[in-house]
Design an enzyme around this catalytic site. Structure first.
Site, PDB file in Angstrom:
ATOM      1  N   CYS A 159     -19.184  -1.138   5.981  1.00  0.00           N
ATOM      2  CA  CYS A 159     -19.797  -0.301   6.863  1.00  0.00           C
ATOM      3  C   CYS A 159     -21.129  -1.046   7.948  1.00  0.00           C
ATOM      4  O   CYS A 159     -21.316  -1.340   8.921  1.00  0.00           O
ATOM      5  CB  CYS A 159     -19.761   1.375   6.638  1.00  0.00           C
ATOM      6  SG  CYS A 159     -17.950   2.151   6.648  1.00  0.00           S
ATOM      7  N   GLU A 211     -17.968   6.176  -0.101  1.00  0.00           N
ATOM      8  CA  GLU A 211     -17.327   5.509  -0.062  1.00  0.00           C
ATOM      9  C   GLU A 211     -17.918   6.046  -1.726  1.00  0.00           C
ATOM     10  O   GLU A 211     -19.528   5.973  -2.047  1.00  0.00           O
ATOM     11  CB  GLU A 211     -17.535   3.813  -0.561  1.00  0.00           C
ATOM     12  CG  GLU A 211     -16.253   3.097   0.617  1.00  0.00           C
ATOM     13  CD  GLU A 211     -16.264   1.624   0.333  1.00  0.00           C
ATOM     14  OE1 GLU A 211     -16.557   1.719  -0.051  1.00  0.00           O
ATOM     15  OE2 GLU A 211     -15.967   1.129   1.279  1.00  0.00           O
ATOM     16  N   GLU A 231     -15.609   9.595  11.671  1.00  0.00           N
ATOM     17  CA  GLU A 231     -15.880  10.100  10.016  1.00  0.00           C
ATOM     18  C   GLU A 231     -17.063  10.395   9.709  1.00  0.00           C
ATOM     19  O   GLU A 231     -17.799   8.749   9.673  1.00  0.00           O
ATOM     20  CB  GLU A 231     -15.034   9.734   9.090  1.00  0.00           C
ATOM     21  CG  GLU A 231     -14.351   9.738   8.005  1.00  0.00           C
ATOM     22  CD  GLU A 231     -14.395  11.127   7.522  1.00  0.00           C
ATOM     23  OE1 GLU A 231     -14.052  11.684   8.252  1.00  0.00           O
ATOM     24  OE2 GLU A 231     -15.330  11.336   7.112  1.00  0.00           O
ATOM     25  N   PHE A 232     -17.852  10.453   8.203  1.00  0.00           N
ATOM     26  CA  PHE A 232     -18.631  10.156   8.126  1.00  0.00           C
ATOM     27  C   PHE A 232     -18.678   9.919   6.736  1.00  0.00           C
ATOM     28  O   PHE A 232     -20.405   9.900   5.747  1.00  0.00           O
ATOM     29  CB  PHE A 232     -20.432  11.118   8.287  1.00  0.00           C
ATOM     30  CG  PHE A 232     -20.077  11.243   9.608  1.00  0.00           C
ATOM     31  CD1 PHE A 232     -20.745  10.270  10.311  1.00  0.00           C
ATOM     32  CD2 PHE A 232     -19.126  12.238  10.212  1.00  0.00           C
ATOM     33  CE1 PHE A 232     -20.968  10.646  11.588  1.00  0.00           C
ATOM     34  CE2 PHE A 232     -19.574  12.801  11.119  1.00  0.00           C
ATOM     35  CZ  PHE A 232     -20.326  11.604  12.395  1.00  0.00           C
ATOM     36  N   LEU A 233     -17.342   9.402   6.206  1.00  0.00           N
ATOM     37  CA  LEU A 233     -17.371   9.763   4.415  1.00  0.00           C
ATOM     38  C   LEU A 233     -18.435   7.896   3.430  1.00  0.00           C
ATOM     39  O   LEU A 233     -18.037   7.567   4.516  1.00  0.00           O
ATOM     40  CB  LEU A 233     -15.944   9.630   3.664  1.00  0.00           C
ATOM     41  CG  LEU A 233     -14.622   8.982   4.119  1.00  0.00           C
ATOM     42  CD1 LEU A 233     -15.437   7.507   3.249  1.00  0.00           C
ATOM     43  CD2 LEU A 233     -13.703   9.184   4.098  1.00  0.00           C
ATOM     44  N   PHE A 236     -31.921   7.861   0.876  1.00  0.00           N
ATOM     45  CA  PHE A 236     -31.752   6.756   1.613  1.00  0.00           C
ATOM     46  C   PHE A 236     -33.081   5.990   1.049  1.00  0.00           C
ATOM     47  O   PHE A 236     -34.127   5.068   2.037  1.00  0.00           O
ATOM     48  CB  PHE A 236     -31.073   6.498   3.053  1.00  0.00           C
ATOM     49  CG  PHE A 236     -29.964   6.206   2.651  1.00  0.00           C
ATOM     50  CD1 PHE A 236     -29.211   7.385   1.560  1.00  0.00           C
ATOM     51  CD2 PHE A 236     -29.164   5.467   3.145  1.00  0.00           C
ATOM     52  CE1 PHE A 236     -27.939   6.622   1.723  1.00  0.00           C
ATOM     53  CE2 PHE A 236     -28.239   4.947   3.054  1.00  0.00           C
ATOM     54  CZ  PHE A 236     -27.457   5.650   2.231  1.00  0.00           C
ATOM     55  N   LYS A 241       1.070  -1.190   0.040  1.00  0.00           N
ATOM     56  CA  LYS A 241       0.239   0.171   0.041  1.00  0.00           C
ATOM     57  C   LYS A 241       1.172   0.919   0.366  1.00  0.00           C
ATOM     58  O   LYS A 241       0.804   2.601  -0.501  1.00  0.00           O
ATOM     59  CB  LYS A 241      -0.756   0.001   1.513  1.00  0.00           C
ATOM     60  CG  LYS A 241      -2.022  -1.001   1.289  1.00  0.00           C
ATOM     61  CD  LYS A 241      -3.258  -0.171   2.174  1.00  0.00           C
ATOM     62  CE  LYS A 241      -4.360  -0.986   1.996  1.00  0.00           C
ATOM     63  NZ  LYS A 241      -5.057  -1.074   3.733  1.00  0.00           N
ATOM     64  N   LYS A 245     -21.679  -4.239   9.306  1.00  0.00           N
ATOM     65  CA  LYS A 245     -21.362  -5.146  10.625  1.00  0.00           C
ATOM     66  C   LYS A 245     -21.245  -3.838  11.866  1.00  0.00           C
ATOM     67  O   LYS A 245     -21.407  -3.857  12.987  1.00  0.00           O
ATOM     68  CB  LYS A 245     -19.868  -4.867   9.744  1.00  0.00           C
ATOM     69  CG  LYS A 245     -19.325  -3.743   9.936  1.00  0.00           C
ATOM     70  CD  LYS A 245     -17.914  -2.607  10.353  1.00  0.00           C
ATOM     71  CE  LYS A 245     -17.648  -2.036  10.315  1.00  0.00           C
ATOM     72  NZ  LYS A 245     -16.730  -1.187  11.505  1.00  0.00           N
TER      73      LYS A 245
END
Ligand code: UDX
Length: 447
Positions: free
Chosen positions: A271, A163, A159-161, A260, A37, A274
């Site tokens: 996310c 994908e 963090e609320f980002l 939504f 990475k 889980k």
């Protein structure tokens, strides 16, 4: 002097956060424990598909022609400890194997590795999604392990980002939530986020447990919204109603909102599934399990959608067995604009039909390599048209724009039977029906 920032863990969250911090003008050092990475990032390459991220990285990674040079990567913890005023911990917290609870081993390892290298004042900022109570425990561990003692402080900053929108969500967050215990921590984080705050992002200051809970409750709410509309789809299916119209109509109520409420094969990814499970597990430990029993139902409504899609396909093919049936699957990623196939509803449906004897061919614009790794026994095609060639049924399971722009007349020439099942309620039924297709979706009238 400008703050120096380190970012520990360079997955979706960390790589994006590191690039965004460099964009905001800070000197940034990113660390990961996976050498491949780090090598990729040093070359300005992103280990996953995320629109706009590679461009942003290349704009700042040191050594790339024309870059600001503000972003560097390393595997050396001592260098990270020495360099940073603020250290963001962005490692992942997967579901534990065989349990609902969250696996904290990467977070714990990051703290154990970093803390011994903190010799002077430093703020460590947790961004990973963790069970409530973790920050309290980690703050104590930090003081214990760091040579700087009390000068090594913790803050929690979920963090609320999303994908697919990671860059924009990070540069222009809809809110910044920080759990702090001191004015110093607050001041440092206000400095870090001065640009987005000036641009209008609300800055919500809170304590540790609330900051941790904001994240898990936000994801639980989103999961609940999706499962709610999927439950309505089940009722519409039984009553011959139209869930898409229903969602449109209830969405006009501002208290409900339109977002939504897309019914279909449900939520997946790294996310939501889980996180709601870890939240239930943690509530249980706290003796508050009753408060979250509804999430069990949210989870099972969601998982049921996948099975129902399989049954819809079986029924559309005349009932009985999938043996000898050719099934084209459009979509493998858990959502469009991502190559992420973790807990992907699309691949789950494809896999179930395959395991029941169907000849499944999958195509996804970006998720092919990851899908192949996870499900090597499925057949894969290089394009939508190749995937549908000879198909008895076409399943639309991830709502990529590319699929909405397909010409059903052209596709119709390639298939054996013009039968399309829309698992995302994203295709236009009229357009497909006009081209001679039988169009079916969960919770929508048959014709
Ligand atoms: C989510 C949260 O949105 C984000 O704030 C958090 O930081 C991480 O988890 P992400 O996993 O990237 O982000 O995906 P999201 O856009 O939330 O979609 C999750 C899943 O729900 C996808 O599988 C998507 O297809 C599905 N979904 C979404 C629906 O089935 N219907 C909808 O109406 C919306």
């Amino acid at each position: 002097m400008a703050l120096k920032i380190t970012v520990i863990g360079t997955g979706y969250l960390g790589a994006t956060h590191a690039a965004a911090m460099a964009e905001l003008g800070f000197e940034v050092l990113g660390l990961d424990v996976v050498p491949e990475k780090i090598e990729m990032l040093k070359r300005g390459e992103v280990p996953m598909y995320e629109p706009g991220l590679e461009e942003l990285l290349r704009k700042h990674v040191a050594g790339i022609e024309g870059s600001s040079g503000r972003l560097r990567f390393t595997m050396d913890w001592a260098e990270v400890g020495e360099f940073g005023d603020v250290h963001f911990v962005c490692v992942n917290t997967p579901q534990k194997h065989g349990e609902y609870a969250c696996d904290m081993s990467y977070v714990d390892a990051a703290f154990e590795s970093l803390a011994p290298h903190l010799h002077g004042p430093a703020l460590v900022v947790g961004k990973s999604t963790v069970p409530v109570g973790s920050a309290d425990r980690l703050a104590a561990r930090l003081v214990e392990l760091a040579p700087a003692g009390e000068d090594a402080e913790l803050a929690w900053n979920p963090e609320f980002l999303r994908e697919g929108f990671a860059v924009n969500d990070t540069l222009h967050p809809d809110r910044i939530v920080v759990g702090v215990r001191s004015e110093r921590a607050e001041k440092l984080l206000r400095e870090v986020y001065a640009t987005p705050v000036t641009a209008g992002s609300p800055f919500v200051l809170t304590d540790f447990p609330t900051a941790e809970l904001v994240k898990t409750s936000a994801n639980s709410f989103l999961a609940t919204k999706i499962s709610f509309i999927n439950a309505m789809a089940e009722v519409c299916e039984a009553a011959d109603g139209d869930v898409v119209k229903l969602a449109e109509a209830i969405g006009h109520d501002e208290r409900i909102g339109k977002k939504f409420l897309r019914a279909g094969i449900g939520f997946g990814g790294g996310c939501l599934p889980k996180d709601i499970r870890a939240f239930m597990a943690r509530a249980g430990e706290l003796g508050a399990d009753q408060a979250l029993t509804f999430l069990r139902e949210i989870d099972s409504i969601n998982m049921r959608q996948r099975g129902q899609m399989v049954e819809l396909a079986r029924e559309a093919l005349g009932g009985g067995s999938f043996l000898g049936k050719r099934v084209a699957v459009l979509g493998a990623a858990f959502k469009p604009d991502s190559d992420d196939v973790r807990d992907s509803p699309a691949l789950n449906v494809a896999g179930q039909i395959h395991l029941q004897g169907g000849q499944v061919t999958v195509y996804d614009p970006k998720g092919m390599a990851n899908a192949r790794r996870l499900f090597p026994t499925l057949a894969y095609a290089d394009s939508a048209i190749e995937a549908v060639r000879g198909a008895d049924v076409v399943l639309h399971l991830t709502e990529w724009r590319e699929f909405r722009e397909l010409d059903p007349a052209v596709l119709g020439e390639a298939v054996t039977t013009r039968l399309v099942l829309d698992g995302r309620n994203a295709l236009d039924p009229e357009v497909w029906r006009r081209a001679g297709w039988t169009y079916r979706a969960m919770g929508r009238p048959t014709a």
